[in-house]
Design a protein around this motif. Sequence first.
Motif, mmCIF file in Angstrom:
data_model
loop_
_atom_site.group_PDB
_atom_site.id
_atom_site.type_symbol
_atom_site.label_atom_id
_atom_site.label_comp_id
_atom_site.label_asym_id
_atom_site.label_seq_id
_atom_site.Cartn_x
_atom_site.Cartn_y
_atom_site.Cartn_z
ATOM 1 N N ALA A 239 15.031 49.183 -4.500
ATOM 2 C CA ALA A 239 16.004 48.233 -4.519
ATOM 3 C C ALA A 239 16.133 47.413 -5.922
ATOM 4 O O ALA A 239 16.693 46.401 -5.952
ATOM 5 N N LYS A 240 15.243 48.025 -6.970
ATOM 6 C CA LYS A 240 15.358 47.644 -8.154
ATOM 7 C C LYS A 240 14.796 45.964 -8.139
ATOM 8 O O LYS A 240 14.909 45.255 -9.070
ATOM 9 N N LEU A 241 13.825 45.802 -7.320
ATOM 10 C CA LEU A 241 13.012 44.561 -7.411
ATOM 11 C C LEU A 241 11.356 44.907 -8.006
ATOM 12 O O LEU A 241 10.953 46.238 -7.620
ATOM 13 N N ASP A 242 10.827 44.166 -8.358
ATOM 14 C CA ASP A 242 9.578 44.133 -8.950
ATOM 15 C C ASP A 242 8.524 44.205 -7.744
ATOM 16 O O ASP A 242 8.392 43.209 -7.029
ATOM 17 N N PRO A 243 7.738 45.478 -7.705
ATOM 18 C CA PRO A 243 6.848 45.592 -6.574
ATOM 19 C C PRO A 243 5.586 44.613 -6.768
ATOM 20 O O PRO A 243 4.973 44.505 -5.622
ATOM 21 N N GLU A 244 5.336 44.128 -7.900
ATOM 22 C CA GLU A 244 4.356 43.051 -8.261
ATOM 23 C C GLU A 244 4.592 41.627 -7.836
ATOM 24 O O GLU A 244 3.816 40.852 -8.238
ATOM 25 N N LYS A 245 5.851 41.483 -7.357
ATOM 26 C CA LYS A 245 6.537 40.231 -7.391
ATOM 27 C C LYS A 245 7.106 40.012 -6.146
ATOM 28 O O LYS A 245 8.430 39.722 -6.082
ATOM 29 N N PRO A 246 6.327 39.724 -4.932
ATOM 30 C CA PRO A 246 6.965 39.519 -3.578
ATOM 31 C C PRO A 246 7.426 38.171 -3.737
ATOM 32 O O PRO A 246 7.139 37.311 -4.301
ATOM 33 N N PRO A 247 8.230 37.764 -2.811
ATOM 34 C CA PRO A 247 8.752 36.276 -2.587
ATOM 35 C C PRO A 247 7.793 35.451 -2.239
ATOM 36 O O PRO A 247 6.986 35.556 -1.515
ATOM 37 N N GLN A 248 8.096 34.277 -2.979
ATOM 38 C CA GLN A 248 7.111 33.204 -2.511
ATOM 39 C C GLN A 248 7.764 31.903 -1.868
ATOM 40 O O GLN A 248 6.731 31.182 -1.179
ATOM 41 N N THR A 249 8.984 32.004 -2.019
ATOM 42 C CA THR A 249 9.543 30.670 -1.279
ATOM 43 C C THR A 249 10.684 31.213 -0.389
ATOM 44 O O THR A 249 10.961 32.491 -0.536
ATOM 45 N N TRP A 250 11.159 30.380 0.368
ATOM 46 C CA TRP A 250 12.180 30.774 1.572
ATOM 47 C C TRP A 250 13.148 31.284 0.825
ATOM 48 O O TRP A 250 13.972 32.138 1.253
ATOM 49 N N ASP A 251 13.794 30.470 -0.203
ATOM 50 C CA ASP A 251 14.987 30.987 -0.994
ATOM 51 C C ASP A 251 14.647 32.343 -1.492
ATOM 52 O O ASP A 251 15.772 33.236 -1.333
ATOM 53 N N GLU A 252 13.591 32.691 -2.110
ATOM 54 C CA GLU A 252 13.494 33.893 -2.617
ATOM 55 C C GLU A 252 13.461 34.856 -1.509
ATOM 56 O O GLU A 252 13.807 36.246 -1.741
ATOM 57 N N MET A 253 12.874 34.802 -0.530
ATOM 58 C CA MET A 253 12.487 35.348 0.707
ATOM 59 C C MET A 253 14.019 36.164 1.238
ATOM 60 O O MET A 253 14.300 37.127 1.553
ATOM 61 N N ILE A 254 15.002 35.167 1.369
ATOM 62 C CA ILE A 254 16.564 35.352 1.778
ATOM 63 C C ILE A 254 17.135 36.420 0.705
ATOM 64 O O ILE A 254 17.506 37.362 1.085
ATOM 65 N N GLU A 255 16.687 35.893 -0.658
ATOM 66 C CA GLU A 255 17.481 36.771 -1.644
ATOM 67 C C GLU A 255 17.070 38.232 -1.528
ATOM 68 O O GLU A 255 17.780 39.082 -1.748
ATOM 69 N N VAL A 256 15.498 38.318 -1.537
ATOM 70 C CA VAL A 256 14.922 39.688 -1.613
ATOM 71 C C VAL A 256 15.356 40.503 -0.278
ATOM 72 O O VAL A 256 15.441 41.774 -0.393
ATOM 73 N N SER A 257 15.481 39.629 0.921
ATOM 74 C CA SER A 257 15.643 40.366 2.107
ATOM 75 C C SER A 257 16.887 40.935 2.011
ATOM 76 O O SER A 257 17.288 41.977 2.489
#
Length: 416
Positions: free
Chosen positions: A151-169
């Motif tokens: 998905a072109k996401l950095d595998p070493e940078k999982p989401p840390q906040t709820w906002d990031e969680m929504i964006e990444v999901s």
Amino acid sequence: MTISTFKVRLATAAAALMLSASAHAGEVSWWVSEPGKVKAQQLATEFEKENPGITVKLQANPYGGLEGKVMIAVKSGIPPDLIEVQNSWIPSYQATNALEDVGAAINQSVPLTDFVPATLAACSVDGKIYGLPFQAEALAMLYRKDLFRDAKLDPEKPPQTWDEMIEVSKKLTYTAPNGQRRYGYGIAGGGAEGQGNTLYRSLPYIWMNGGDILSADMKKSTLNTPEAIAGVKFYTDMLTSLKVSPPSTLENGGLELRRLFMAGTIAMYQGTPTELERFAQDAPNLDYGVAIMPHPTGKETSALLGGWGFIVPKAGKNKAEALKLLQFLAKPERLALYTRTFPTTTTSMNLPRFADPKLDAFKVMMTHARPQPPIGSWLEISSAYYKNIQEVLIGGASPKDAMAAADKAIDAILKK
């Protein structure tokens, strides 16, 4: 028969009775869960060698129906002497005044200060300790590194906040080139042991947002508050509005989520340390990472403390032997051997078995973990909560309306 012969026979019979009573007093019955059977037998054998006058009678029980089976046993008047239980069951058992206070006995074997405080709290009611906690766990976030790359996401940078969680999901939810439908985040909404699975995974979102399920004095529900409603909304939105959780959510518990994760259907979910063993057995090449649970910006993460312990029923016939076995089991090396996740003391946690870097996030989550409220009616309370969470997930109620209904139901339970 002469008087002297009669006296000899009487003395022999009395000696036999004393020997029989002594043998009975030297036998401690120990109930364990089925997964612990092999290690329990190992520990029982070691205990018998150290205590030649005591025999351990071991019985292994499957998880299914265990909570009710133990409740019947402790209320029967003839329970086993030592029983392995989920710590969350202890308040219900002690509500019938069925358990022995074991705090002093544990402290004679291992200083209570060596225990992670929340693990003792999980076994306590009204300030007294009614169980030896041997296993503790808190959920962390498991994520597929390979799906992050896809998905072109950095595998070493999982989401840390709820906002990031929504964006990444959202970015992780799509149909792959092979036709497989992928989803960003799997939540529990049912399945086997659905009530416990859903509570375990959703309640922390209320806590990390500053809300709670009960007031501090445990006399009132606090679910109908903005903080609690927002926590429930974040959790349930994953299915209802964001649609980043699979349609099977209402059938998904911990087992189903693990299978979907290994199959690549979901990219992230909340899991326990035991998942790592299952991955090693069933999917040894799985490319995954472990991270702390995302939290609202500016707030801390949270987890519901899970775990198991040993209780000593008051009505047990061999209490002295049971307490001796309890003290034997409390030693750090034995806690470390028997637990299937983490042990409950600092000393045992520092043993080599728990040095795997993949366990680091779980250890962090343990420091943010809280036990459930120590109240005898917890099973009823959590049932009312679960029922209303499901109402949201099936689209039958908004988070606000569902928590208002749960609030009302729980207050009625508390007034009984």
